[in-house]
Design a protein around this motif. Structure first.
Motif, PDB file in Angstrom:
ATOM      1  N   THR A  86       4.558  -2.088   6.792  1.00  0.00           N
ATOM      2  CA  THR A  86       3.797  -0.838   6.892  1.00  0.00           C
ATOM      3  C   THR A  86       3.147  -0.472   5.557  1.00  0.00           C
ATOM      4  OG1 THR A  86       5.812   0.453   6.564  1.00  0.00           O
ATOM      5  CG2 THR A  86       5.100   0.089   8.843  1.00  0.00           C
ATOM      6  N   THR A  87       3.751  -0.886   4.453  1.00  0.00           N
ATOM      7  CA  THR A  87       3.140  -0.665   3.133  1.00  0.00           C
ATOM      8  C   THR A  87       1.828  -1.431   3.038  1.00  0.00           C
ATOM      9  OG1 THR A  87       5.363  -0.479   2.182  1.00  0.00           O
ATOM     10  CG2 THR A  87       3.538  -0.788   0.639  1.00  0.00           C
ATOM     11  N   LEU A  88       1.841  -2.687   3.487  1.00  0.00           N
ATOM     12  CA  LEU A  88       0.623  -3.493   3.486  1.00  0.00           C
ATOM     13  C   LEU A  88      -0.420  -2.872   4.413  1.00  0.00           C
ATOM     14  CD1 LEU A  88      -1.011  -5.983   2.649  1.00  0.00           C
ATOM     15  CD2 LEU A  88       0.135  -7.233   4.509  1.00  0.00           C
ATOM     16  N   ALA A  89      -0.007  -2.442   5.589  1.00  0.00           N
ATOM     17  CA  ALA A  89      -0.952  -1.817   6.530  1.00  0.00           C
ATOM     18  C   ALA A  89      -1.571  -0.559   5.918  1.00  0.00           C
ATOM     19  CB  ALA A  89      -0.240  -1.493   7.840  1.00  0.00           C
ATOM     20  N   ALA A  90      -0.773   0.244   5.240  1.00  0.00           N
ATOM     21  CA  ALA A  90      -1.291   1.456   4.600  1.00  0.00           C
ATOM     22  C   ALA A  90      -2.295   1.105   3.501  1.00  0.00           C
ATOM     23  CB  ALA A  90      -0.139   2.279   4.038  1.00  0.00           C
ATOM     24  N   LEU A  91      -2.030   0.029   2.777  1.00  0.00           N
ATOM     25  CA  LEU A  91      -2.948  -0.414   1.737  1.00  0.00           C
ATOM     26  C   LEU A  91      -4.281  -0.851   2.349  1.00  0.00           C
ATOM     27  CD1 LEU A  91      -3.091  -0.864  -1.345  1.00  0.00           C
ATOM     28  CD2 LEU A  91      -2.247  -3.177  -0.936  1.00  0.00           C
ATOM     29  N   LEU A  92      -4.236  -1.617   3.426  1.00  0.00           N
ATOM     30  CA  LEU A  92      -5.461  -2.045   4.108  1.00  0.00           C
ATOM     31  C   LEU A  92      -6.210  -0.842   4.674  1.00  0.00           C
ATOM     32  CD1 LEU A  92      -4.103  -5.259   5.853  1.00  0.00           C
ATOM     33  CD2 LEU A  92      -5.591  -5.140   3.839  1.00  0.00           C
ATOM     34  N   ASP A  93      -5.472   0.161   5.166  1.00  0.00           N
ATOM     35  CA  ASP A  93      -6.112   1.407   5.616  1.00  0.00           C
ATOM     36  C   ASP A  93      -6.836   2.072   4.447  1.00  0.00           C
ATOM     37  OD1 ASP A  93      -5.318   1.276   8.306  1.00  0.00           O
ATOM     38  OD2 ASP A  93      -3.479   2.426   7.943  1.00  0.00           O
ATOM     39  N   ARG A  94      -6.173   2.122   3.292  1.00  0.00           N
ATOM     40  CA  ARG A  94      -6.781   2.717   2.100  1.00  0.00           C
ATOM     41  C   ARG A  94      -8.038   1.960   1.694  1.00  0.00           C
ATOM     42  NH1 ARG A  94      -3.267   2.577  -3.007  1.00  0.00           N
ATOM     43  NH2 ARG A  94      -4.877   1.354  -4.007  1.00  0.00           N
ATOM     44  N   PHE A  95      -8.041   0.635   1.888  1.00  0.00           N
ATOM     45  CA  PHE A  95      -9.225  -0.181   1.598  1.00  0.00           C
ATOM     46  C   PHE A  95     -10.308  -0.022   2.663  1.00  0.00           C
ATOM     47  CE2 PHE A  95      -6.334  -3.677  -0.427  1.00  0.00           C
ATOM     48  CZ  PHE A  95      -6.086  -2.883  -1.522  1.00  0.00           C
ATOM     49  N   GLU A  96      -9.996   0.688   3.742  1.00  0.00           N
ATOM     50  CA  GLU A  96     -10.886   0.869   4.892  1.00  0.00           C
ATOM     51  C   GLU A  96     -11.267  -0.463   5.532  1.00  0.00           C
ATOM     52  OE1 GLU A  96     -14.129   3.341   3.557  1.00  0.00           O
ATOM     53  OE2 GLU A  96     -12.884   5.135   3.651  1.00  0.00           O
ATOM     54  N   LEU A  97     -10.264  -1.329   5.692  1.00  0.00           N
ATOM     55  CA  LEU A  97     -10.454  -2.626   6.334  1.00  0.00           C
ATOM     56  C   LEU A  97      -9.772  -2.634   7.692  1.00  0.00           C
ATOM     57  CD1 LEU A  97      -9.629  -4.956   3.298  1.00  0.00           C
ATOM     58  CD2 LEU A  97     -11.893  -4.379   4.188  1.00  0.00           C
ATOM     59  N   ALA A  98     -10.463  -3.121   8.703  1.00  0.00           N
ATOM     60  CA  ALA A  98      -9.834  -3.343   9.996  1.00  0.00           C
ATOM     61  C   ALA A  98      -8.909  -4.549   9.854  1.00  0.00           C
ATOM     62  CB  ALA A  98     -10.883  -3.608  11.069  1.00  0.00           C
ATOM     63  N   TYR A  99      -7.806  -4.580  10.605  1.00  0.00           N
ATOM     64  CA  TYR A  99      -6.853  -5.673  10.474  1.00  0.00           C
ATOM     65  C   TYR A  99      -6.004  -5.819  11.715  1.00  0.00           C
ATOM     66  CZ  TYR A  99      -3.804  -1.733   9.403  1.00  0.00           C
ATOM     67  OH  TYR A  99      -3.133  -0.543   9.456  1.00  0.00           O
TER      68      TYR A  99
END
Length: 122
Positions: A86-99
């Motif tokens: 979930t930390t990685l997912a939150a980081l990707l959200d912060r980068f505004e990247l779909a994943y």
């Protein structure tokens, strides 16, 4: 000066180095692994070139290979401390990247999946 490479940041913790890859994912609509690697560098991760267009990004709890695909996405795979998905997912959200991220256990069984479609194609 390139911002997608950095020897700053933490190395993968020893307890995770012997672990087989347990994370797979894709960043759809993002054509450039360099763009993605740069985001990780700006967040304090270590980044090295792993191929002509691929990168390896690392922090204490995760090491990812970022490789562009022919169909305009960036594949990611590597090792992650399972409690940091979930930390990685939150980081990707912060980068505004779909994943789309998939976490596997030591037997190769899918244990968790997280998806987001909020990112902007790059």
């Amino acid at each position: 000066m390139t911002m997608d490479l950095s020897d700053e940041g933490e190395s993968l913790a020893p307890e995770w180095t012997a672990l087989d890859n347990n994370l797979a994912g894709i960043l759809p609509g993002h054509r450039d692994a360099s763009y993605v690697a740069e985001r990780f560098v700006r967040a304090g991760w270590r980044s090295t070139s792993s191929s002509w267009h691929g990168y390896e990004v690392t922090t204490r709890w995760c090491e990812l290979n970022l490789d562009p695909t022919d169909d305009h996405g960036v594949l990611l795979n590597g090792v992650i401390a399972p409690d940091h998905l979930t930390t990685l997912a939150a980081l990707l959200d912060r980068f505004e990247l779909a994943y789309s991220l998939e976490l596997y256990d030591e037997t190769g069984t899918l244990t968790r999946e997280i998806r987001s479609d909020t990112g902007q194609p790059r």
